[in-house]
Design a protein around this motif. Structure first.
Motif, PDB file in Angstrom:
ATOM      1  N   ALA A  38      28.145  36.151  35.824  1.00 30.42           N
ATOM      2  CA  ALA A  38      29.052  36.921  36.308  1.00 30.42           C
ATOM      3  C   ALA A  38      29.419  38.239  35.489  1.00 30.42           C
ATOM      4  N   SER A  39      30.362  38.947  36.182  1.00 31.25           N
ATOM      5  CA  SER A  39      30.711  40.048  35.054  1.00 31.25           C
ATOM      6  C   SER A  39      31.612  39.528  34.254  1.00 31.25           C
ATOM      7  N   GLN A  81      34.308  40.504  33.055  1.00 31.39           N
ATOM      8  CA  GLN A  81      35.743  40.320  33.278  1.00 31.39           C
ATOM      9  C   GLN A  81      35.687  38.834  34.280  1.00 31.39           C
ATOM     10  N   THR A  82      34.707  38.651  35.281  1.00 31.69           N
ATOM     11  CA  THR A  82      34.987  37.388  35.831  1.00 31.69           C
ATOM     12  C   THR A  82      35.027  36.223  34.882  1.00 31.69           C
ATOM     13  N   ASN A 140      37.998  35.102  32.906  1.00 32.06           N
ATOM     14  CA  ASN A 140      38.974  34.609  33.909  1.00 32.06           C
ATOM     15  C   ASN A 140      38.645  33.381  34.801  1.00 32.06           C
ATOM     16  N   LEU A 141      37.627  32.709  34.186  1.00 32.44           N
ATOM     17  CA  LEU A 141      36.976  31.642  35.177  1.00 32.44           C
ATOM     18  C   LEU A 141      38.104  30.407  35.559  1.00 32.44           C
ATOM     19  N   TYR A 194      39.656  31.566  38.698  1.00 30.06           N
ATOM     20  CA  TYR A 194      38.774  31.692  39.986  1.00 30.06           C
ATOM     21  C   TYR A 194      38.651  30.253  40.310  1.00 30.06           C
ATOM     22  N   LYS A 244      36.432  35.061  44.400  1.00 30.43           N
ATOM     23  CA  LYS A 244      35.213  35.222  44.147  1.00 30.43           C
ATOM     24  C   LYS A 244      34.176  34.160  44.877  1.00 30.43           C
ATOM     25  N   ASP A 260      30.073  41.409  40.290  1.00 28.49           N
ATOM     26  CA  ASP A 260      31.537  41.524  40.457  1.00 28.49           C
ATOM     27  C   ASP A 260      32.027  40.844  41.421  1.00 28.49           C
ATOM     28  N   ASN A 261      31.226  40.385  42.411  1.00 31.67           N
ATOM     29  CA  ASN A 261      31.887  39.610  43.395  1.00 31.67           C
ATOM     30  C   ASN A 261      31.552  38.104  43.525  1.00 31.67           C
ATOM     31  N   VAL A 294      30.884  34.332  41.491  1.00 29.78           N
ATOM     32  CA  VAL A 294      30.638  33.453  40.604  1.00 29.78           C
ATOM     33  C   VAL A 294      29.091  32.611  40.766  1.00 29.78           C
ATOM     34  N   ARG A 335      32.182  38.389  50.699  1.00 28.35           N
ATOM     35  CA  ARG A 335      33.041  37.573  49.836  1.00 28.35           C
ATOM     36  C   ARG A 335      34.463  37.219  50.579  1.00 28.35           C
TER      37      ARG A 335
END
Length: 777
Positions: A76-77, A79-80, A83-84, A87, A113, A153-154, A156, A374
């Motif tokens: 993923a990105s 940023q994603t 912050n897993l 999500y 996501k 970006d969208n 996981v 998404r």
């Protein structure tokens, strides 16, 4: 995701280097002709990707059956990935609508996501998807294009490069061994999963194997994917690739939203393949969506997407003309144009790289569609949970406290709990499974009888072949009493997942067999009441001392999944056995080594002939022939017991002289058809094979024989109302016929099971008959 895994994912985010190209790392392009992969090298490559990119994290979830690392990659990105845990929490809250209001769900859908899991190479001869996984991961990490940015970006993206690492290495070793020989491209002469072979993708509710348990416990149940895309290969002469929509029937407990979603994603993938110039794309063909044994997530709020690409000979190209393609495939003709196979493949040379090219498009399309849809996927995921919780008929399933088989009851409860089904205490001390819970459809599918539709190729014609079996009613398979209730008082929630076998030695209790084998393993004797079937570790008046059986299990070089399941069951219950191959039987003197020989479900021709000369290297060819039959006859005459399961029983009739006529032999499918169903049977409770059983049971019938015989009948079918769950045509053929036969041969016995008493490690009620047969003298 557990905090430890999140911490592992984030700990390596500090330093990044150049992302290694697959060709430089492996020494060849992915999908190159005659190239196969070593699992250790695949693991090393994903570790190298993790060290060189901030878009991927790799976790070893545990060990495979053979002790190899079982890994998954999160892509993923940055940023994603940072912050897993957030999500994951969004997924948890959307998965259970009791935790989340409609307004909160809308906000979470905007923030969350889409979680997509792609799983590869569960069938180890279908090697392409692991090649594709390597190349796709590399491209997703290195190519800066709009579709990839949208995906990163969208979503996981959870990538499992192989669901069968042991099988990958086994097939790789065999392919290299046979490369540049006449056997190049053949399948190995052993199961490519230690126990299950091809059936390892039929383990998605019974959860027997390490790989299944890890995938369910650490991925499915933690991340609740909206889409699980399972990547397979099919026949060489089939369409070039299959995608959903599925054929009928669809299991009625799969939510309609999911069915429409699978239709959308599958046809979108087909569109992208066709737009890329790929031909031979089939939809709504070959594969139905009936059994939950092949699908876990679709009973847990997510879509199951399947692709089946046309195979090559492992990694060796094949050359086909259009006229070589299958004209009678289920639901389409691979040579002709139709609405669901709109541009046929014209023939030519088909390579491993072609499969990879098709799959690369399919991977991207699946993920891109998830990314652009998404919010809808997340909202619908929440709605599916609400529809499950709102179920009112029945209100609950009740498992009474009084059961003939407490061990099987415990196992049934543990299966449900491993699938996230909530279990509560009943007022009588039993168990309640309320339907007002997120996975009520999963519980309902496994607990209720199945009514498979009578689907014909044309009115009054032959049946349409189900892709797999037609019944999955666990209470019937396991001999557990389960009732439905419209109103019930549910007590506190309970957990049974850590409960082990109880101390029982009762003949009706499956747990007794664990305990008997433990007593034998300690070197102590065991006694048995030959009327009730109960065991004892101390001598009892009138009871018979039972010695530990010396068990041999026939193991052909033509791999039998039933043989693998049988090995797994014997080991799980603590039986000592040896695999017996053709040379040992042909050498004779078997009675000195064994008390009982078991022949798994396998055709007579395979047992008698095996691989013919030229099909395999010489050491793997041949069967038992006349000499083997003589050795088995000698074994039984000297007091040994021969046990034949399902189709192998024909060998006993034709080659050992058992006096039994198979009444369904020669009957066409239009007349008789039992493609994996549960049938009612009446057993002789006085017979030693039936100790611990009630007088009526349900048995697993799958293309099974039934006999008219003068030998002793251990179990027979009733006069009417044979079908308990699934699909049966031609009940009249079975009515009052023998399902289990006990034939004398000299001082020994030949036992014919016209059924599968150990079917896929599920038929606990049948286990007792099978185990009794191991002790029969």
């Amino acid at each position: 995701m557990p905090r430890l895994i999140v911490a592992t994912l984030l700990a390596t985010a500090a330093l990044w280097g150049a992302v290694p190209q697959p060709r430089s790392f492996f020494g060849h392009e992915m999908g190159a002709d005659r190239t196969v992969l070593d699992w250790a090298k695949v693991v090393s490559y994903f570790r190298a990707l993790e060290q060189s990119s901030n878009r991927i994290r790799v976790v070893e979830l545990g060990k495979s059956t053979g002790g190899r690392p079982f890994i998954a990659a999160w892509i993923a990105s940055p940023q994603t990935l940072a912050n897993l845990s957030r999500y994951q929490e969004i997924q948890r809250r959307l998965a259970d609508p009791r935790l989340t209001t409609e307004a909160q769900a809308q906000q979470l859908a905007r923030e969350g996501k889409a979680v997509v899991m792609i799983t590869c190479s569960i069938h180890a001869t279908e090697i392409a998807s692991s090649h594709t996984a390597v190349e796709f991961a590399y491209r997703l990490l290195t190519e800066d294009k709009p579709r990839f940015r949208t995906i990163l970006d969208n979503t996981v993206f959870i990538l499992v490069p192989s669901l069968n690492p042991d099988g990958m290495d086994l097939v790789t070793a065999w392919y290299r061994k046979t490369l540049n020989t006449s056997y190049e491209g053949t399948s190995p002469p052993e199961l490519y999963h230690k126990y299950l072979g091809h059936d390892n993708n039929r383990d998605w509710y019974i959860h027997t194997q390490a790989e299944t348990k890890l995938t369910v416990a650490k991925l499915h149940n933690v991340w609740h994917p909206q889409i699980v895309y399972d990547v397979h290969q099919q026949n060489v002469t089939a369409s070039r690739i299959f995608l959903p929509p599925w054929l009928d029937p669809i299991e009625p407990n799969v939510d309609a939203i999911l069915v429409q979603g699978m239709n959308m994603i599958g046809t979108s993938m087909a569109l992208d393949l066709t737009a890329a110039g790929k031909t031979g794309v089939a939809v709504n063909a070959a594969y139905d969506f009936w059994t939950p044994a092949r699908s876990y997530q679709s009973f847990h709020g997510g879509m199951r997407i399947l692709s089946e690409s046309a195979s090559v000979r492992i990694a060796t190209p094949v050359t086909l003309s259009r006229s070589d393609l299958d004209r009678t495939a289920h639901g389409y003709n691979a040579q002709e144009r139709s609405w669901n196979h709109i541009e046929p493949w014209q023939g030519g040379t088909w390579r491993l790289r072609d499969i990879v090219d098709y799959q690369m498009i399919a991977y991207e399309s699946c993920l891109y569609n998830a990314a652009i849809h998404r919010e809808d996927l997340l909202r619908n995921f929440y709605r599916i949970g609400r529809r499950q919780v709102a179920r009112k008929a029945p209100s609950a399933f009740v498992i009474p406290v009084r059961q003939r088989d407490p061990g099987a009851t415990r196992q049934l409860l543990q299966i449900l709990e491993s699938g996230m089904v909530e279990i509560h205490r009943a007022p009588d001390g039993g168990y309640v499974i309320p339907m007002a819970q997120p996975y009520s459809g999963y519980a309902k599918a496994l607990l209720e009888p199945q009514h498979y539709p009578d689907l014909r190729q044309y009115p009054g014609g032959p049946p349409k072949r189900p892709y797999d079996v037609t019944a999955h009613t666990l209470p019937m398979l396991m001999g557990v009493k389960v009732e439905t209730a419209e109103k019930v008082v549910a007590g506190p929630r309970v957990s049974v997942s850590r409960e082990g076998p109880g101390p029982s030695l009762a003949g009706a209790d499956t747990d007794a067999w664990y305990n008997v084998n433990r007593i034998w393993a300690s070197g102590k004797p065991v006694w048995r009441n030959m009327e009730t079937g109960d065991f004892s570790a101390a001598a009892q008046p009138g009871w018979k001392q039972i010695n530990r059986p010396r068990v041999g299990l026939y193991r052909s070089y033509n791999p039998s999944m039933d043989e693998g399941w049988t090995r797994w069951i014997l080991e799980r219950f603590g039986f000592v056995y040896r695999s017996v191959k053709n040379p040992e039987i042909l050498a004779g003197n078997l009675r000195a080594q064994y008390d009982v020989l078991v022949f798994p479900d396998q055709g007579m021709a395979v047992i008698e002939n095996g691989y013919r000369t030229g099909e395999m290297p010489g050491e793997y060819t041949g069967g038992l022939g006349r000499k083997g039959a003589d050795a088995l006859r000698e074994f039984a005459s000297a007091g040994g017991t021969l046990v034949f399961l399902n189709r192998s029983s024909e060998y006993a009739v034709e080659r050992l002289g058992v006096k039994a006529q198979n009444v369904v032999k020669g009957a066409g499918n239009s007349e008789f058809y039992s493609p994996g169903s549960l049938l009612n049977a009446i057993v002789d409770t006085r017979h030693p094979l039936c100790l611990g059983l009630p007088s009526t049971i349900t048995v697993w019938s799958e293309h099974s024989p039934a006999w008219e015989t003068g030998e002793a009948v251990v179990a027979r079918y009733p006069e009417a109302n044979l079908l308990a769950s699934g699909w049966l045509l031609g009940e009249r053929y079975l009515a009052k016929r023998a399902a289990i036969v006990d034939a004398r041969l000299g001082a020994g016995h030949v036992v014919l099971f016209g059924l599968l008493p150990q079917y896929r490690a599920q038929s606990y009620q049948g286990f007792k008959m099978f185990f009794n047969a191991l002790l029969y003298r």
